[in-house]
Design a protein around this motif. Structure first.
Motif, PDB file in Angstrom:
ATOM      1  N   TYR A 104       0.708   5.345   0.529  1.00 13.09           N
ATOM      2  CA  TYR A 104      -0.204   6.360   1.050  1.00 13.09           C
ATOM      3  C   TYR A 104       0.567   7.578   1.537  1.00 13.09           C
ATOM      4  O   TYR A 104       1.788   7.560   1.662  1.00 13.09           O
ATOM      5  CB  TYR A 104      -1.047   5.785   2.190  1.00 13.09           C
TER       6      TYR A 104
ATOM      7  N   THR B 280       4.138  -1.019   3.503  1.00 20.43           N
ATOM      8  CA  THR B 280       3.727   0.329   3.108  1.00 20.43           C
ATOM      9  C   THR B 280       4.905   1.133   2.574  1.00 20.43           C
ATOM     10  O   THR B 280       6.067   0.846   2.857  1.00 20.43           O
ATOM     11  CB  THR B 280       3.128   1.095   4.298  1.00 20.43           C
TER      12      THR B 280
ATOM     13  N   MET C 192      -6.320   2.716   6.171  1.00 18.63           N
ATOM     14  CA  MET C 192      -5.304   1.987   6.929  1.00 18.63           C
ATOM     15  C   MET C 192      -5.888   1.208   8.108  1.00 18.63           C
ATOM     16  O   MET C 192      -5.444   0.097   8.396  1.00 18.63           O
ATOM     17  CB  MET C 192      -4.219   2.952   7.412  1.00 18.63           C
TER      18      MET C 192
ATOM     19  N   ARG D 282      -4.044   8.679   5.743  1.00 14.30           N
ATOM     20  CA  ARG D 282      -4.315   7.362   6.331  1.00 14.30           C
ATOM     21  C   ARG D 282      -5.792   6.994   6.186  1.00 14.30           C
ATOM     22  O   ARG D 282      -6.129   5.821   5.996  1.00 14.30           O
ATOM     23  CB  ARG D 282      -3.884   7.342   7.799  1.00 14.30           C
TER      24      ARG D 282
ATOM     25  N   VAL E 267       0.848  -1.188   0.000  1.00 17.72           N
ATOM     26  CA  VAL E 267       0.000   0.000   0.000  1.00 17.72           C
ATOM     27  C   VAL E 267       0.888   1.243   0.000  1.00 17.72           C
ATOM     28  O   VAL E 267       1.835   1.336   0.791  1.00 17.72           O
ATOM     29  CB  VAL E 267      -0.915   0.060   1.248  1.00 17.72           C
TER      30      VAL E 267
ATOM     31  N   ASN F  37       1.330  10.048   4.549  1.00 19.03           N
ATOM     32  CA  ASN F  37       1.321   9.868   6.002  1.00 19.03           C
ATOM     33  C   ASN F  37       0.817  11.119   6.720  1.00 19.03           C
ATOM     34  O   ASN F  37       1.579  11.911   7.264  1.00 19.03           O
ATOM     35  CB  ASN F  37       2.723   9.494   6.497  1.00 19.03           C
TER      36      ASN F  37
ATOM     37  N   ILE G 218       1.316  -6.294   5.814  1.00 20.42           N
ATOM     38  CA  ILE G 218       1.152  -5.090   5.011  1.00 20.42           C
ATOM     39  C   ILE G 218       2.513  -4.415   4.863  1.00 20.42           C
ATOM     40  O   ILE G 218       3.186  -4.133   5.856  1.00 20.42           O
ATOM     41  CB  ILE G 218       0.168  -4.101   5.666  1.00 20.42           C
TER      42      ILE G 218
ATOM     43  N   SER H   7      -4.825   2.917  -3.117  1.00 21.77           N
ATOM     44  CA  SER H   7      -5.669   3.716  -2.241  1.00 21.77           C
ATOM     45  C   SER H   7      -6.178   4.972  -2.924  1.00 21.77           C
ATOM     46  O   SER H   7      -5.790   5.310  -4.042  1.00 21.77           O
ATOM     47  CB  SER H   7      -4.882   4.105  -0.985  1.00 21.77           C
TER      48      SER H   7
END
Length: 243
Positions: free
Chosen positions: A70, A98, A82, A77, A68, A72, A96, A131
């Motif tokens: 994303y 990230t 998340m 999130r 994933v 922060n 997961i 996402s």
């Protein structure tokens, strides 16, 4: 989301319907799934939307490590789901991986770091969950899809059909805009007829359909379950079936 948060700060002086937010509850727009917290505020909530997506993706791919990317921040999130990811990872026993990429930077920097993130995680995971963190940059989807295709990594888009059409392997897409249209029309009608927004049920479990990109499935060498192919109501890359 930001507009809904502003309405909370203002106290929603007139009836306000907050639509199309990723997570009204975790972003602080509403008090709970059942109660907005303000008489004049209403926000549609699909409380298990992300969990449902992730569980379906895991049932299809059976990945042990999910990637994933994303941003922060509290918003990033939320957009990446998340909390839902961690919940389902705990249930299903997958890891997961990230990678954090910034959004509030010059566009060329954002693009460079986002692409670098996907290039970094693609060889290390069994699947990738795309996402909503970078949904405002649709021109990047084809770049991301190309990276994941080359790495032969199955992918799932939060966003739906538009990203699947651009090369992401699969998603869940609202089965028809008419359902959400009727939902909001009925909500507004009740308000016009005297109901306080806070009194109206906010829960909305929208009917979804499976969307697939068969060309991506072919290129990554994925063998999808027959049930998935039968369930798909929207399919791109249909010419792949002829090869």
């Amino acid at each position: 989301t930001a507009a809904g948060q502003d309405m909370v700060k203002l106290g929603a002086p007139i009836p306000v319907i907050v639509a199309q937010t990723s997570d009204p509850l975790r972003s602080g727009i509403v008090k709970s799934a059942r109660d907005s917290g303000l008489d004049n505020l209403y926000a549609q909530i699909n409380p298990d939307r992300y969990q449902h997506q992730i569980r379906l993706f895991h049932e299809v791919v059976r990945f042990g490590r999910l990637g994933v990317v994303y941003e922060n921040s509290p918003e990033g999130r939320t957009y990446a789901g998340m909390d839902a990811l961690k919940q389902v990872a705990g249930e299903r026993g997958f890891d997961i991986l990230t990678c954090v990429a910034p959004v509030d930077v010059p566009e060329e920097v954002m693009v460079e770091e986002l692409i670098a993130c996907y290039q970094n995680i693609a060889p290390k995971v069994n699947a990738v969950y795309i996402s909503e963190s970078f949904a405002s940059f649709p021109f990047l989807v084809e770049k991301i899809a190309t990276i994941l295709r080359k790495a032969q990594v199955p992918s799932f888009s939060m966003q739906g059909a538009s990203e699947v059409q651009s090369g992401i392997m699969m998603s869940l897409t609202p089965s028809s805009q008419k359902y959400i249209g009727l939902f909001y029309a009925e909500t507004m009608a009740r308000i016009f007829n005297g109901a306080k927004p806070r009194q109206i049920d906010q829960i909305w479990n929208e009917p979804n359909q499976v969307t697939l990109n068969l060309e991506t499935i072919r290129q990554i060498g994925f063998d999808p379950p027959l049930e998935l192919l039968l369930a798909a109501e929207e399919v791109y890359g249909i010419e792949a079936l002829r090869e």
